[in-house]
Design a protein around this motif. Sequence first.
Motif, PDB file in Angstrom:
ATOM      1  N   PHE A   7       0.844  -1.186   0.000  1.00 47.10           N
ATOM      2  CA  PHE A   7       0.000   0.000   0.000  1.00 47.10           C
ATOM      3  C   PHE A   7       0.880   1.237   0.000  1.00 47.10           C
ATOM      4  O   PHE A   7       1.910   1.265   0.687  1.00 47.10           O
ATOM      5  CB  PHE A   7      -0.901   0.038   1.242  1.00 47.10           C
ATOM      6  CG  PHE A   7      -1.982  -1.003   1.228  1.00 47.10           C
ATOM      7  CD1 PHE A   7      -3.131  -0.817   0.483  1.00 47.10           C
ATOM      8  CD2 PHE A   7      -1.851  -2.175   1.961  1.00 47.10           C
ATOM      9  CE1 PHE A   7      -4.143  -1.774   0.468  1.00 47.10           C
ATOM     10  CE2 PHE A   7      -2.850  -3.133   1.956  1.00 47.10           C
ATOM     11  CZ  PHE A   7      -3.999  -2.932   1.204  1.00 47.10           C
ATOM     12  N   ILE A   8       0.471   2.249  -0.779  1.00 47.44           N
ATOM     13  CA  ILE A   8       1.154   3.536  -0.735  1.00 47.44           C
ATOM     14  C   ILE A   8       0.099   4.634  -0.624  1.00 47.44           C
ATOM     15  O   ILE A   8      -1.024   4.472  -1.090  1.00 47.44           O
ATOM     16  CB  ILE A   8       2.062   3.791  -1.964  1.00 47.44           C
ATOM     17  CG1 ILE A   8       1.251   3.922  -3.259  1.00 47.44           C
ATOM     18  CG2 ILE A   8       3.133   2.706  -2.087  1.00 47.44           C
ATOM     19  CD1 ILE A   8       2.038   4.479  -4.438  1.00 47.44           C
ATOM     20  N   ASP A   9       0.487   5.731   0.005  1.00 39.69           N
ATOM     21  CA  ASP A   9      -0.387   6.895   0.063  1.00 39.69           C
ATOM     22  C   ASP A   9      -0.133   7.753  -1.159  1.00 39.69           C
ATOM     23  O   ASP A   9       0.989   7.814  -1.668  1.00 39.69           O
ATOM     24  CB  ASP A   9      -0.118   7.697   1.341  1.00 39.69           C
ATOM     25  CG  ASP A   9      -0.608   6.970   2.582  1.00 39.69           C
ATOM     26  OD1 ASP A   9      -1.680   6.336   2.519  1.00 39.69           O
ATOM     27  OD2 ASP A   9       0.084   7.038   3.617  1.00 39.69           O
ATOM     28  N   SER A  10      -1.186   8.417  -1.626  1.00 39.75           N
ATOM     29  CA  SER A  10      -1.068   9.285  -2.795  1.00 39.75           C
ATOM     30  C   SER A  10      -2.085  10.409  -2.676  1.00 39.75           C
ATOM     31  O   SER A  10      -2.989  10.336  -1.840  1.00 39.75           O
ATOM     32  CB  SER A  10      -1.325   8.479  -4.084  1.00 39.75           C
ATOM     33  OG  SER A  10      -2.710   8.350  -4.319  1.00 39.75           O
ATOM     34  N   LYS A  16      -3.149   0.327  -3.759  1.00 38.34           N
ATOM     35  CA  LYS A  16      -2.579  -1.000  -3.520  1.00 38.34           C
ATOM     36  C   LYS A  16      -1.843  -1.411  -4.789  1.00 38.34           C
ATOM     37  O   LYS A  16      -2.457  -1.628  -5.834  1.00 38.34           O
ATOM     38  CB  LYS A  16      -3.685  -2.006  -3.197  1.00 38.34           C
ATOM     39  CG  LYS A  16      -3.183  -3.396  -2.850  1.00 38.34           C
ATOM     40  CD  LYS A  16      -4.359  -4.293  -2.472  1.00 38.34           C
ATOM     41  CE  LYS A  16      -3.922  -5.628  -1.938  1.00 38.34           C
ATOM     42  NZ  LYS A  16      -5.093  -6.452  -1.539  1.00 38.34           N
ATOM     43  N   LEU A  17      -0.514  -1.492  -4.709  1.00 34.46           N
ATOM     44  CA  LEU A  17       0.309  -1.930  -5.834  1.00 34.46           C
ATOM     45  C   LEU A  17       0.455  -3.436  -5.742  1.00 34.46           C
ATOM     46  O   LEU A  17       0.768  -3.964  -4.670  1.00 34.46           O
ATOM     47  CB  LEU A  17       1.694  -1.276  -5.780  1.00 34.46           C
ATOM     48  CG  LEU A  17       1.756   0.242  -5.599  1.00 34.46           C
ATOM     49  CD1 LEU A  17       3.209   0.708  -5.628  1.00 34.46           C
ATOM     50  CD2 LEU A  17       0.937   0.940  -6.653  1.00 34.46           C
ATOM     51  N   VAL A  18       0.252  -4.125  -6.857  1.00 38.94           N
ATOM     52  CA  VAL A  18       0.301  -5.579  -6.866  1.00 38.94           C
ATOM     53  C   VAL A  18       1.271  -6.037  -7.953  1.00 38.94           C
ATOM     54  O   VAL A  18       1.207  -5.571  -9.090  1.00 38.94           O
ATOM     55  CB  VAL A  18      -1.096  -6.191  -7.139  1.00 38.94           C
ATOM     56  CG1 VAL A  18      -1.035  -7.713  -7.113  1.00 38.94           C
ATOM     57  CG2 VAL A  18      -2.118  -5.678  -6.127  1.00 38.94           C
ATOM     58  N   ALA A  19       2.163  -6.942  -7.584  1.00 35.64           N
ATOM     59  CA  ALA A  19       3.142  -7.489  -8.527  1.00 35.64           C
ATOM     60  C   ALA A  19       2.943  -8.983  -8.687  1.00 35.64           C
ATOM     61  O   ALA A  19       2.464  -9.664  -7.777  1.00 35.64           O
ATOM     62  CB  ALA A  19       4.566  -7.217  -8.041  1.00 35.64           C
ATOM     63  N   GLN A  20       3.311  -9.449  -9.864  1.00 36.37           N
ATOM     64  CA  GLN A  20       3.414 -10.880 -10.113  1.00 36.37           C
ATOM     65  C   GLN A  20       4.788 -11.082 -10.714  1.00 36.37           C
ATOM     66  O   GLN A  20       5.082 -10.559 -11.798  1.00 36.37           O
ATOM     67  CB  GLN A  20       2.334 -11.369 -11.055  1.00 36.37           C
ATOM     68  CG  GLN A  20       2.429 -12.862 -11.293  1.00 36.37           C
ATOM     69  CD  GLN A  20       1.427 -13.349 -12.330  1.00 36.37           C
ATOM     70  OE1 GLN A  20       0.892 -12.577 -13.111  1.00 36.37           O
ATOM     71  NE2 GLN A  20       1.199 -14.647 -12.337  1.00 36.37           N
ATOM     72  N   ASP A  21       5.644 -11.786  -9.991  1.00 37.96           N
ATOM     73  CA  ASP A  21       7.034 -11.961 -10.398  1.00 37.96           C
ATOM     74  C   ASP A  21       7.684 -10.592 -10.586  1.00 37.96           C
ATOM     75  O   ASP A  21       7.630  -9.773  -9.692  1.00 37.96           O
ATOM     76  CB  ASP A  21       7.136 -12.844 -11.644  1.00 37.96           C
ATOM     77  CG  ASP A  21       6.540 -14.224 -11.423  1.00 37.96           C
ATOM     78  OD1 ASP A  21       6.715 -14.769 -10.314  1.00 37.96           O
ATOM     79  OD2 ASP A  21       5.871 -14.740 -12.339  1.00 37.96           O
ATOM     80  N   SER A  22       8.227 -10.301 -11.759  1.00 43.78           N
ATOM     81  CA  SER A  22       8.937  -9.032 -11.975  1.00 43.78           C
ATOM     82  C   SER A  22       8.084  -8.015 -12.727  1.00 43.78           C
ATOM     83  O   SER A  22       8.606  -7.063 -13.288  1.00 43.78           O
ATOM     84  CB  SER A  22      10.231  -9.297 -12.744  1.00 43.78           C
ATOM     85  OG  SER A  22       9.926  -9.842 -14.015  1.00 43.78           O
ATOM     86  N   CYS A  23       6.760  -8.214 -12.735  1.00 40.05           N
ATOM     87  CA  CYS A  23       5.859  -7.314 -13.460  1.00 40.05           C
ATOM     88  C   CYS A  23       4.826  -6.702 -12.516  1.00 40.05           C
ATOM     89  O   CYS A  23       4.405  -7.329 -11.548  1.00 40.05           O
ATOM     90  CB  CYS A  23       5.112  -8.076 -14.552  1.00 40.05           C
ATOM     91  SG  CYS A  23       6.167  -8.727 -15.842  1.00 40.05           S
ATOM     92  N   LEU A  28      -4.711  -0.818  -7.423  1.00 43.58           N
ATOM     93  CA  LEU A  28      -6.097  -0.815  -6.990  1.00 43.58           C
ATOM     94  C   LEU A  28      -6.368   0.390  -6.109  1.00 43.58           C
ATOM     95  O   LEU A  28      -5.496   0.844  -5.370  1.00 43.58           O
ATOM     96  CB  LEU A  28      -6.420  -2.111  -6.244  1.00 43.58           C
ATOM     97  CG  LEU A  28      -6.102  -3.400  -7.020  1.00 43.58           C
ATOM     98  CD1 LEU A  28      -6.334  -4.619  -6.148  1.00 43.58           C
ATOM     99  CD2 LEU A  28      -6.926  -3.474  -8.296  1.00 43.58           C
ATOM    100  N   TRP A  29      -7.595   0.888  -6.185  1.00 49.96           N
ATOM    101  CA  TRP A  29      -8.014   2.078  -5.444  1.00 49.96           C
ATOM    102  C   TRP A  29      -8.406   1.715  -4.019  1.00 49.96           C
ATOM    103  O   TRP A  29      -8.812   0.592  -3.739  1.00 49.96           O
ATOM    104  CB  TRP A  29      -9.185   2.733  -6.162  1.00 49.96           C
ATOM    105  CG  TRP A  29      -8.821   3.152  -7.538  1.00 49.96           C
ATOM    106  CD1 TRP A  29      -9.017   2.442  -8.691  1.00 49.96           C
ATOM    107  CD2 TRP A  29      -8.154   4.351  -7.927  1.00 49.96           C
ATOM    108  NE1 TRP A  29      -8.518   3.140  -9.764  1.00 49.96           N
ATOM    109  CE2 TRP A  29      -7.977   4.318  -9.320  1.00 49.96           C
ATOM    110  CE3 TRP A  29      -7.683   5.464  -7.217  1.00 49.96           C
ATOM    111  CZ2 TRP A  29      -7.368   5.338 -10.031  1.00 49.96           C
ATOM    112  CZ3 TRP A  29      -7.072   6.486  -7.925  1.00 49.96           C
ATOM    113  CH2 TRP A  29      -6.917   6.416  -9.315  1.00 49.96           C
ATOM    114  N   GLU A  30      -8.339   2.704  -3.141  1.00 51.80           N
ATOM    115  CA  GLU A  30      -8.670   2.530  -1.732  1.00 51.80           C
ATOM    116  C   GLU A  30     -10.073   1.952  -1.556  1.00 51.80           C
ATOM    117  O   GLU A  30     -10.288   1.055  -0.754  1.00 51.80           O
ATOM    118  CB  GLU A  30      -8.557   3.889  -1.037  1.00 51.80           C
ATOM    119  CG  GLU A  30      -8.659   3.853   0.451  1.00 51.80           C
ATOM    120  CD  GLU A  30      -8.262   5.173   1.077  1.00 51.80           C
ATOM    121  OE1 GLU A  30      -8.317   5.241   2.309  1.00 51.80           O
ATOM    122  OE2 GLU A  30      -7.903   6.140   0.367  1.00 51.80           O
TER     123      GLU A  30
END
Length: 179
Positions: A7-10, A16-23, A28-30
């Motif tokens: 999660f990051i504030d903006s 919500k930043l989501v990664a799969q492997d190196s991508c 996603l919004w709050e």
Amino acid sequence: MTFTYRFIDSPVGQLKLVAQDSCLAAILWENDRPNRVPLGVMSEDEGSDILNRAEEQLHEYFAGRRSRFDLELNFRGTEFQKKVWHALLTIPFGETRSYLDIAVQIGNPAAVRAVGAANGRNPISIITPCHRVIGSSGALTGFAGGLMAKELLLTLEGCLPQKAPKARGGDASKQRSLF
């Protein structure tokens, strides 16, 4: 498939930043609608390089120091959705397109509503600039992050349409700024 998240504030709320492997797989919004972006099992991030880079580039974007993102993206969706999302990536910073423009660009001018639906399911908000797609009249139309967030993003990029009615609920310029 396992996904990691952070999660990051903006200025447009918590993301919500989501990664799969190196991508990067999603932003996603709050108050995102549950299952708008179907993902697999998730675990909390423990220092993912792609999430570090995504967070840094988003901070730069919100600070007005970045107009283009340089990240590996992993779109999960139908072939039609992916075609729409790739078309979104071609919209230059500071410009908007209509849903019809995108439908024509992907070679299916009759698919305006389907383009709208795919736009609404864009898993990688902001970086894949679905906020740059507006109604043919210049009106700000539905947006997963809410119309105030859309207005703020377009204002940040200097391309808020003149005829766009202000989003309800307050002045987007008064949203919190953490950067």
